[in-house]
Write a protein that holds these residues in place. Structure first.
Motif, PDB file in Angstrom:
ATOM      1  N   PRO A  73      -1.244   2.410   0.391  1.00  0.00           N
ATOM      2  CA  PRO A  73      -0.387   3.146  -1.094  1.00  0.00           C
ATOM      3  C   PRO A  73       0.222   4.264   0.389  1.00  0.00           C
ATOM      4  N   LEU A  74       1.640   4.527   0.510  1.00  0.00           N
ATOM      5  CA  LEU A  74       2.526   5.405   1.071  1.00  0.00           C
ATOM      6  C   LEU A  74       2.008   7.004  -0.049  1.00  0.00           C
ATOM      7  N   SER A  75       2.225   7.823   0.852  1.00  0.00           N
ATOM      8  CA  SER A  75       1.842   9.417   0.600  1.00  0.00           C
ATOM      9  C   SER A  75       3.375   9.522  -0.335  1.00  0.00           C
ATOM     10  N   ARG A  76       3.518  10.614  -1.505  1.00  0.00           N
ATOM     11  CA  ARG A  76       3.862  11.124  -2.069  1.00  0.00           C
ATOM     12  C   ARG A  76       5.480  11.308  -1.025  1.00  0.00           C
ATOM     13  N   ALA A  77       5.348  12.635   0.128  1.00  0.00           N
ATOM     14  CA  ALA A  77       5.594  12.901   0.710  1.00  0.00           C
ATOM     15  C   ALA A  77       6.710  11.630   1.548  1.00  0.00           C
ATOM     16  N   MET A  78       6.437  10.846   1.766  1.00  0.00           N
ATOM     17  CA  MET A  78       7.037   9.641   2.466  1.00  0.00           C
ATOM     18  C   MET A  78       7.899   9.457   0.932  1.00  0.00           C
ATOM     19  N   LEU A  79       7.559   8.432   0.325  1.00  0.00           N
ATOM     20  CA  LEU A  79       8.897   8.331  -0.601  1.00  0.00           C
ATOM     21  C   LEU A  79       9.674   8.979  -1.244  1.00  0.00           C
ATOM     22  N   ASP A  80       9.167  10.610  -1.566  1.00  0.00           N
ATOM     23  CA  ASP A  80      10.104  11.152  -1.917  1.00  0.00           C
ATOM     24  C   ASP A  80      11.379  11.235  -0.537  1.00  0.00           C
ATOM     25  N   ALA A  81      11.097  11.174   1.018  1.00  0.00           N
ATOM     26  CA  ALA A  81      12.140  11.339   2.042  1.00  0.00           C
ATOM     27  C   ALA A  81      12.428   9.725   2.055  1.00  0.00           C
ATOM     28  N   CYS A  82      12.296   8.669   1.323  1.00  0.00           N
ATOM     29  CA  CYS A  82      12.753   7.287   1.534  1.00  0.00           C
ATOM     30  C   CYS A  82      13.217   7.308   0.195  1.00  0.00           C
ATOM     31  N   ASP A  83      13.531   8.260  -0.749  1.00  0.00           N
ATOM     32  CA  ASP A  83      14.412   8.244  -1.796  1.00  0.00           C
ATOM     33  C   ASP A  83      15.363   9.107  -1.763  1.00  0.00           C
ATOM     34  N   ARG A  84      15.523  10.344  -0.700  1.00  0.00           N
ATOM     35  CA  ARG A  84      16.820  10.593  -0.563  1.00  0.00           C
ATOM     36  C   ARG A  84      17.245  10.127   0.014  1.00  0.00           C
ATOM     37  N   LEU A  85      16.648  10.027   1.754  1.00  0.00           N
ATOM     38  CA  LEU A  85      17.141   8.949   2.567  1.00  0.00           C
ATOM     39  C   LEU A  85      18.476   7.134   2.622  1.00  0.00           C
ATOM     40  N   GLY A  86      17.084   6.818   1.681  1.00  0.00           N
ATOM     41  CA  GLY A  86      18.251   5.614   1.306  1.00  0.00           C
ATOM     42  C   GLY A  86      16.953   4.131   2.831  1.00  0.00           C
ATOM     43  N   MET A  87      15.641   4.053   1.950  1.00  0.00           N
ATOM     44  CA  MET A  87      15.082   3.570   2.455  1.00  0.00           C
ATOM     45  C   MET A  87      14.095   2.078   1.682  1.00  0.00           C
ATOM     46  N   ILE A  88      14.602   0.781   1.034  1.00  0.00           N
ATOM     47  CA  ILE A  88      13.363  -0.147   0.317  1.00  0.00           C
ATOM     48  C   ILE A  88      12.350   0.350   0.733  1.00  0.00           C
ATOM     49  N   VAL A  89      10.895   0.344  -0.269  1.00  0.00           N
ATOM     50  CA  VAL A  89       9.876   0.646   0.111  1.00  0.00           C
ATOM     51  C   VAL A  89       8.793  -0.671  -0.341  1.00  0.00           C
ATOM     52  N   MET A  90       8.131  -1.306  -0.128  1.00  0.00           N
ATOM     53  CA  MET A  90       7.282  -2.523  -0.593  1.00  0.00           C
ATOM     54  C   MET A  90       6.008  -1.425  -0.241  1.00  0.00           C
ATOM     55  N   ASP A  91       5.241  -0.772  -1.326  1.00  0.00           N
ATOM     56  CA  ASP A  91       3.876  -0.488  -1.124  1.00  0.00           C
ATOM     57  C   ASP A  91       3.566  -1.465  -1.650  1.00  0.00           C
ATOM     58  N   GLU A  92       2.087  -1.468  -0.471  1.00  0.00           N
ATOM     59  CA  GLU A  92       0.937  -2.527  -0.563  1.00  0.00           C
ATOM     60  C   GLU A  92      -0.364  -1.674  -1.058  1.00  0.00           C
ATOM     61  N   ALA A  93      -1.302  -1.963  -1.493  1.00  0.00           N
ATOM     62  CA  ALA A  93      -2.425  -1.609  -2.191  1.00  0.00           C
ATOM     63  C   ALA A  93      -3.644  -2.016  -1.534  1.00  0.00           C
ATOM     64  N   PHE A  94      -4.204  -3.334  -1.142  1.00  0.00           N
ATOM     65  CA  PHE A  94      -5.084  -3.122  -0.497  1.00  0.00           C
ATOM     66  C   PHE A  94      -5.635  -4.120   1.308  1.00  0.00           C
ATOM     67  N   ASP A  95      -5.575  -4.160   1.984  1.00  0.00           N
ATOM     68  CA  ASP A  95      -6.025  -4.864   2.500  1.00  0.00           C
ATOM     69  C   ASP A  95      -7.663  -6.341   2.801  1.00  0.00           C
ATOM     70  N   MET A  96      -7.588  -6.332   1.397  1.00  0.00           N
ATOM     71  CA  MET A  96      -9.464  -6.542   1.158  1.00  0.00           C
ATOM     72  C   MET A  96      -9.364  -6.256   0.065  1.00  0.00           C
ATOM     73  N   TRP A  97      -9.912  -7.658  -0.488  1.00  0.00           N
ATOM     74  CA  TRP A  97     -10.600  -7.490  -2.010  1.00  0.00           C
ATOM     75  C   TRP A  97     -12.000  -7.722  -2.298  1.00  0.00           C
ATOM     76  N   THR A  98     -12.620  -8.584  -2.074  1.00  0.00           N
ATOM     77  CA  THR A  98     -14.049  -9.108  -2.526  1.00  0.00           C
ATOM     78  C   THR A  98     -14.959  -9.114  -1.001  1.00  0.00           C
ATOM     79  N   GLU A  99     -14.064 -10.049  -0.116  1.00  0.00           N
ATOM     80  CA  GLU A  99     -14.272 -10.260   1.349  1.00  0.00           C
ATOM     81  C   GLU A  99     -13.674  -9.379   2.334  1.00  0.00           C
ATOM     82  N   SER A 100     -14.720  -9.121   3.247  1.00  0.00           N
ATOM     83  CA  SER A 100     -15.265  -7.877   3.951  1.00  0.00           C
ATOM     84  C   SER A 100     -14.238  -8.255   5.561  1.00  0.00           C
ATOM     85  N   LYS A 101     -13.424  -7.247   5.577  1.00  0.00           N
ATOM     86  CA  LYS A 101     -13.203  -7.611   7.097  1.00  0.00           C
ATOM     87  C   LYS A 101     -14.030  -5.985   7.859  1.00  0.00           C
ATOM     88  N   SER A 102     -13.900  -5.103   8.254  1.00  0.00           N
ATOM     89  CA  SER A 102     -15.349  -4.389   8.761  1.00  0.00           C
ATOM     90  C   SER A 102     -15.998  -4.433   7.814  1.00  0.00           C
TER      91      SER A 102
END
Length: 818
Positions: free
Chosen positions: A325-354
């Motif tokens: 997930p993005l920071s609140r500061a970046m979301l505030d900037a995206c709101d003000r400047l007009g940038m569409i956001v795809m906010d992503e939750a996880f890079d892994m679920w139950t299977e590890s990558k590291s």
């Protein structure tokens, strides 16, 4: 309610256990201001691994103290951590108060059970980073911290939520849902007053609702308001409103909360694609990691805002947070400047990558972390998509698909106003089956008749991944995982785009992650297929870690491998480098997007001309827009010209090298083989009867000086502001000398500190906290952070050149709304 900035007055040290300290072990502490990245100051070592950029693991302890007035006994006091990496443990006056395994989730720590009123209290936070990611994460309290003090009857954290369920040209329905809690021991009846203001501060709607709350109870109070002739939010016109809610008991104000929001309508279908306010929009997307280059992972507000400004100027209208997930500061900037956001939750679920990644915590914590992300995003109009994962192996199995359904439905239960996606890599989804079919490799060098090894895989990664992604094996294995989504996110799966139009006619696709080498191919697929709503390149902005995945491998200098050797630090695959300078790929992409008609000249580094090389799927050409090179006259050189024109002519010192086709049918690129002669090079673009467009590069003179330019010379004296100062080697005519790099020393005096200093060099030897750095392609960046009100003096010196002194002014911050 009172919210205090809680970023100042902290100390940090390497964590040492109490038992170790009894044995004599100790570590000195350093005074810091948050946000702070503790990992960045550690020395890199060759054995620490390329995923982290060769930064070692670390454990850190942050400490601070604060006074709690006696009058707080009848209040509620809490701390909010916007994120701390990772496995944060919070102690108040020596007692355990909270834990958060995720390094990206916002969490609140109620302090009432632990504080001592009328006394000085202590906070200690332990964090760590240890083989738990595939890129550089940083470590420590790297996002903002706030202290909140409320009345016993108060709005809950993130308890003001605004939706706009019904919109037309004459009015918009604005619904404010306010979660109010009564922590007193008696029933209370209060009035909840909601006010909406436009961008100019004028009141455009107001309403009040009474609410009765039992002792210890809570209520959600809804107020339905009507905004006349609404200004709609979009990427091209990011109009914002402000909503304020006040909790009143008679004439007494108990609490107040405010948020900005936008009024906009989202529609989606495979025939008209994604529509915002009734207009179809194609997503010109950039994947970005969370680090801020020279600042490491420190999420300082101005740095986040600057990234959005530069990405927007480069032609992007959407970003995907990769993979957290993005920071609140970046979301505030995206709101003000007009940038569409795809906010992503996880890079892994139950299977590890590291080895020790979040999969160890996912089964217990995923719901709370989804709740945290949605609560953070809810009022931000820029957020259009929630992504529940990235390249999750479980997406190719039935029970793994069940996990996807659980996550998607959890998101929808919390917020039904946005679209749910998942960055699914079909190759990863069926990797066990693919490996079984390939059989064991016969050696790491890829020899023999077995599976081909690493070299074969790297050379054919794109074609092989796409071929597998478009196979019936993937179609069947991922059908359920895609079915639970509103939008099918495909990583490196453009081979499915046209296929799925026939197989799954109701499927809407977005390229959640794509190769930069396929810019023109991918964008044509977006333009030609209504059900494909956009493309997100890997990556829009270069980042720390995954060292060298985008480099050109010169085979006489190093062995072929995906990871670069020490001291490589950067991935080197971004359109924009870590200092914010646009690389050649950025201008090529702008041309493909149809946003640029002026030709762009990129010159491949002549020192490596003719050497055996390997360019991977994340590799742009090893080129610079310069005609100043430290090679002999007559040296062979390859010149690339990016243009949407029919053909391009190249002229070197008045002599035509020839013409070459360009434009859409020729990949928007004309390539010329010529020789380097100092002077002038001109690219002239021709298209039918259209006036020729041209671009000129000139060689720099031998006499150069330091050119120093600040993005802003006036900054706010708070913890979230910065001044970014570009230092370049230029001649008297202003031409950049990119070929004769030199060391530069930066010194800051007055009301500020040198927060970061360095270049975009992908394999630096100096740390970004050091005062002396070497330019790269003629450039450096200094980042100055104010420490109070007053003048800040930045002095730049380099042997043989006149020193330059720049004065910045830090002014007092304006009062903030609660």
């Amino acid at each position: 309610m009172t919210i205090h900035d809680f970023n100042a007055g902290w100390s940090v040290r390497p964590r040492v256990s109490a038992f170790s300290e009894l044995g004599g072990a100790s570590a000195p502490s350093e005074q810091v201001t948050l946000p702070h990245d503790a990992l960045l100051s550690l020395g890199r070592t060759p054995d620490s691994g390329s995923p982290s950029g060769y930064f070692p693991s670390g454990e850190f302890e942050y400490s601070t103290s604060f006074d709690v007035p006696d009058e707080y006994r009848d209040k509620r006091v809490s701390l909010r951590f916007e994120a701390a990496y990772r496995d944060a443990m919070v102690y108040v006056n020596g007692s355990f108060a909270a834990q958060r395994p995720s390094g990206y989730a916002t969490f609140d720590v109620p302090l009432d059970d632990y504080v001592r009123y009328g006394e000085t209290n202590t906070i200690r936070v332990e964090t760590r980073a240890h083989q738990d990611s595939r890129w550089y994460t940083g470590a420590g309290i790297y996002r903002d911290v706030h202290l909140s003090v409320t009345d016993l009857v108060h709005v809950e954290p993130d308890g003001l939520r605004v939706t706009t369920p019904d919109i037309d040209e004459t009015r918009a329905v604005v619904e404010a849902a306010v979660a109010v809690r009564n922590s007193s021991i008696s029933t209370r009846t209060v009035s909840v007053v909601t006010t909406v203001r436009d961008a100019g501060g004028a009141v455009v709607a107001t309403g009040a609702s009474p609410a009765t709350l039992r002792a210890g109870g809570r209520a959600v109070v809804r107020t339905r308001l009507y905004v006349p002739e609404p200004e709609l939010w979009s990427a091209d016109s990011p109009s914002l409103y402000a909503a304020t809610v006040e909790i009143r008991d008679g004439e007494t104000d108990l609490d107040e909360r405010a948020t900005s929001f936008g009024i906009r309508r989202i529609q989606l279908d495979p025939l008209q694609g994604l529509r915002i306010n009734g207009e179809t929009i194609t997503l010109r997307g950039a994947c970005i990691h969370h680090d801020n280059g020279l600042l490491g992972a420190a999420t300082i507000g101005r740095a986040e805002e600057r990234r959005v400004e530069i990405l927007k100027a480069a032609g992007f209208n959407a970003i995907r947070s990769s993979h957290n997930p993005l920071s609140r500061a970046m979301l505030d900037a995206c709101d003000r400047l007009g940038m569409i956001v795809m906010d992503e939750a996880f890079d892994m679920w139950t299977e590890s990558k590291s080895s020790y990644d979040y999969s160890l915590s996912f089964p217990e914590w995923w719901e709370r972390d989804i709740e945290s992300m949605v609560a953070k995003d809810y009022n931000h109009p820029s957020v259009i998509f929630y992504s529940i994962g990235n390249e999750i192996p479980e997406t190719g199995t039935p029970l793994g698909s069940e996990w996807g359904r659980r996550l998607a439905e959890k998101v929808r239960a919390l917020d039904s106003t946005r679209l749910v996606t998942n960055g699914i890599n079909g190759f990863v989804s069926v990797l066990p089956q693919v490996m079984a079919m390939m059989g064991p490799a016969t050696g790491a060098d890829g020899g023999g008749d077995g599976g081909g090894g690493v070299n074969t895989f790297m050379n054919n990664a794109g074609a092989m991944m796409n071929q597998i992604s478009a196979s019936s094996l993937v179609s069947e294995a991922t059908a359920e995982s895609f079915a639970v989504l509103d939008v099918a996110g495909l990583n490196y799966g453009d081979g499915r785009y046209e296929l799925d139009r026939e197989l799954f006619p109701d499927r809407v696709i977005v390229g959640t992650e794509t190769f930069p080498t396929h810019i023109d191919v991918n964008w044509r697929l977006v333009e030609d297929n209504a059900h494909v709503i956009g493309d997100f390149t890997w990556t829009g902005w270069d980042y720390l870690g995954e060292a060298g995945i985008g480099r050109t491998v010169y085979l006489e200098r190093e062995e072929l491998s995906l990871s670069a050797p020490f001291p490589w630090l950067l991935a080197w695959c971004g359109d924009i480098d870590i200092t914010g300078h646009r690389r050649p790929a950025s201008y090529y992409r702008e041309t493909v997007f149809g946003l640029r008609s002026e030709p762009y000249i990129a010159v491949q580094r002549p020192a490596f001309h003719g050497q055996p090389r390997h360019d991977g799927m994340w590799t742009w050409s090893d080129s610079v827009s310069s005609w100043t090179w430290d090679v002999e006259s007559g040296s062979p050189v390859i010149v690339e010209v990016y243009s949407d024109a029919d053909e391009v002519e190249l002229v070197v010192n008045g002599v035509s090298v020839g013409r070459s086709p360009a434009g859409r049918e020729h990949g928007y690129r004309a390539t010329f083989e010529t020789t380097y002669e100092p002077g002038e090079i001109i690219a002239i673009a021709y298209s039918g009867a259209r006036e020729p467009a041209r671009t000129t590069l000139r060689s720099a003179a031998e006499e150069i000086s330091l050119s120093v330019v600040a993005d802003r010379t006036r900054v706010t004296a708070d913890h979230s502001d910065l001044s970014f100062v570009t230092i370049e080697l230029r001649d008297a005519a202003g031409t950049l000398d990119s070929a004769h790099d030199r060391e530069v020393t930066a010194t800051v005096e007055g009301a500020g500190v040198l927060q970061g200093f360095g270049s975009a060099r992908p394999d630096p030897e100096a740390g970004y906290h050091e005062q002396t750095q070497r330019t790269f392609d003629g450039r450096l960046l200094a980042i100055v952070r104010p420490t109070g009100v007053g003048d800040i003096s930045l002095t730049l010196t380099s042997e043989g050149l006149e020193p330059v002194r720049l004065t910045l002014r830090a002014v007092a911050a304006a009062p903030t709304t609660p």
